[in-house]
Scaffold this active site. Sequence first.
Site, PDB file in Angstrom:
ATOM      1  N   LYS A  23      80.014 -16.213 -23.494  1.00 43.23           N
ATOM      2  CA  LYS A  23      80.033 -17.669 -23.704  1.00 43.23           C
ATOM      3  C   LYS A  23      81.241 -17.987 -24.577  1.00 43.23           C
ATOM      4  CE  LYS A  23      78.479 -21.968 -24.069  1.00 43.23           C
ATOM      5  NZ  LYS A  23      79.728 -22.547 -24.597  1.00 43.23           N
ATOM      6  N   ARG A  43      83.790 -32.077 -18.516  1.00 42.38           N
ATOM      7  CA  ARG A  43      82.376 -32.270 -18.152  1.00 42.38           C
ATOM      8  C   ARG A  43      81.990 -33.741 -18.204  1.00 42.38           C
ATOM      9  NH1 ARG A  43      78.551 -29.642 -22.680  1.00 42.38           N
ATOM     10  NH2 ARG A  43      77.048 -30.947 -21.609  1.00 42.38           N
ATOM     11  N   ARG A 199      70.839 -29.395 -16.126  1.00 43.04           N
ATOM     12  CA  ARG A 199      70.617 -28.345 -17.127  1.00 43.04           C
ATOM     13  C   ARG A 199      69.570 -27.402 -16.547  1.00 43.04           C
ATOM     14  NH1 ARG A 199      72.538 -27.862 -21.908  1.00 43.04           N
ATOM     15  NH2 ARG A 199      73.186 -30.053 -22.062  1.00 43.04           N
ATOM     16  N   LYS A 205      71.755 -19.613 -22.193  1.00 41.33           N
ATOM     17  CA  LYS A 205      72.724 -19.176 -23.198  1.00 41.33           C
ATOM     18  C   LYS A 205      72.003 -18.751 -24.475  1.00 41.33           C
ATOM     19  CE  LYS A 205      73.628 -23.933 -24.829  1.00 41.33           C
ATOM     20  NZ  LYS A 205      74.661 -24.968 -25.065  1.00 41.33           N
ATOM     21  N   ASP A 529     121.904  -0.746 -39.725  1.00 43.29           N
ATOM     22  CA  ASP A 529     121.420   0.595 -39.393  1.00 43.29           C
ATOM     23  C   ASP A 529     121.119   0.696 -37.899  1.00 43.29           C
ATOM     24  OD1 ASP A 529     120.308   3.065 -39.254  1.00 43.29           O
ATOM     25  OD2 ASP A 529     118.751   2.725 -40.747  1.00 43.29           O
TER      26      ASP A 529
END
Length: 613
Positions: A23, A43, A199, A205, A529
Amino acid sequence: MKPMLLTAVDTVPDSKEWQYETKYDGFRCILEWNANGPILMSRNEKELTTYFPEIIHYCNRMKEQVAPYLPLTLDGEIVYLVNDFKSDFSTVQSRGKTRTYKTISEASERFPCNFIVFDLLQYEGKDISQLPLLERKKMLTKLFQKSPLGTKPSYKEKGTLQLIDVYDNKDELWGNIRQYNGEGFIAKKKTSVWESGKRSSHWLKEKNWRIVTVILTLFDQTNGFFNGAVYHNGKLEEITTFRHGLSDEEFQTLARFFQGEGNQITSTTWQLPPSICVNIACIDFDCRKLREPRFHSFRFDADPTEINWRNMLRQLNPIPEKVEITHPDKPVFPSLNLVKDDFIFYLQQVAPHILPFLNNRLLTSIRFPHGVPGESFYQKNAPDYAPDFIETKLEEDIHYIVCNSLNTLLWLGNQLAIEFHIPFKTVDTSCPTEIVFDLDPPSVDEFSLAIEAAQQMKAIFDKFHLTSFVKTSGGKGLQIYIPLPKDTFTFDETRIFTEFVCKFLVQQNPNWFTIERMKKNRGNKLYLDYIQHAEGKTIISPYSTRGNEKGLIATPLEWHEVNSKLHPSQFPIPIVLERLKTVGDPFKDFFSVGQQQPFKAVLQTLKEITKKK
């Protein structure tokens, strides 16, 4: 078309009927992609296309390869990955608040987001949303495998479309979520169809709750919310307001206590001096407030004076279970008031940026067992007491540690390995991964010489169409990097280039620069260098701490920062942590740039010049 929604549960089911995904904490989004181009819809049916141009540009680059499968509709999440299992929501949120073309463009460059795809709703113009999830997943996987899209989430690849990882083993994924402090994970029933705007009990979840202790400070009778704070720089700083999670009895008890013992500051609000502490469950912290706070429990045993910002950060970022931290309060950088736990926290936060440079390289560390400054020693061999998860590589009778994981990095931090020095090649290559020029002035007082040398080198590299990166050494100088294609050019070949550049600069500026190796013969000149860039030699890793009392970091810079205002003392540990939030990581594209670096043409030109001489 509105996304199918998740149902929150305390524990997701564990059976073969379900599969599991990370998630991510970002913007849920539908990507509608047809011949006219891609569109991102939130959404809430708000178009996000203009806010995330890097994702759109990526789709447009892939258009030819993806064209046979259009129109496509993909369900996913816009994320800013800080590791492969966690997205930083505050970054995504701030990206969504940008408005002008300039701010959107700058944000997409500094903090490029990804689109993590987890479902396929339309394929070749056909609605497949009512097919079982398992069938949709198979088609989605084939789409990503047949096209050049990213087949798994990777925080190292920015601004791309990536396919979510699917797990059959719930415990394996949960272990990763816990280790990397992800938001949580999702269980999806394999037979589920896609239901717009619903839903569903088929998509569940489970949150990875972090528990943070706060001091109750305020009660607002109007909305029934309580405020919680922690001490920060000697003052109480509010970090949460909450009501959820309290039972009716707990709510009434707290409300009566505030009204009876607190100081009424308005007709509906009461303030309480620091006395009552509670634990709050949350999923993260957005730099101002705890995210999704809910009451967890009372902490009658807690001393309010010990409820502070430092402890809050540790509670939000727990140490992985495999790593044991000993003596966390041991002073490490006493001049900065930083203890071992602060150092470990720094390594946790910087891990996504330093680990790509440590990956698959033989590590030489410098340990300061009593803190900085103090006694120190080099360590190459892995000690006998190293835990099993520490990877090693045997090279010339030395069992080098190879730091390929967060666990290894934090274990080294617990050993007070302050400096991380790495070779110019990985264990699976024989050629250098990058060219590095070390610009070493006689002392920090002559740092301006390093700035001058860096600016002149940048002009040379630009002339050759080479992309270069610059960082402070964490000491008194600068170091310039030119990433190279993997395992392509030998050390002898890169020496042709480094020697040419350094000798050219000395010829142009004999009073400022030198290639003289003997310090006593250099005078007050800056040493260029090019001998140090060789097999077996090492360089301090980007983002490594240094063993100086100021807690300075070998800090990646943006080229425009290399000017007369620059000084290495500007980058101690706290400042670098803040830079990652505000400036981002100037080395984020380092390895992808290396694969495209046109070094072959430069080398050929220099070889021809050498032949003529």
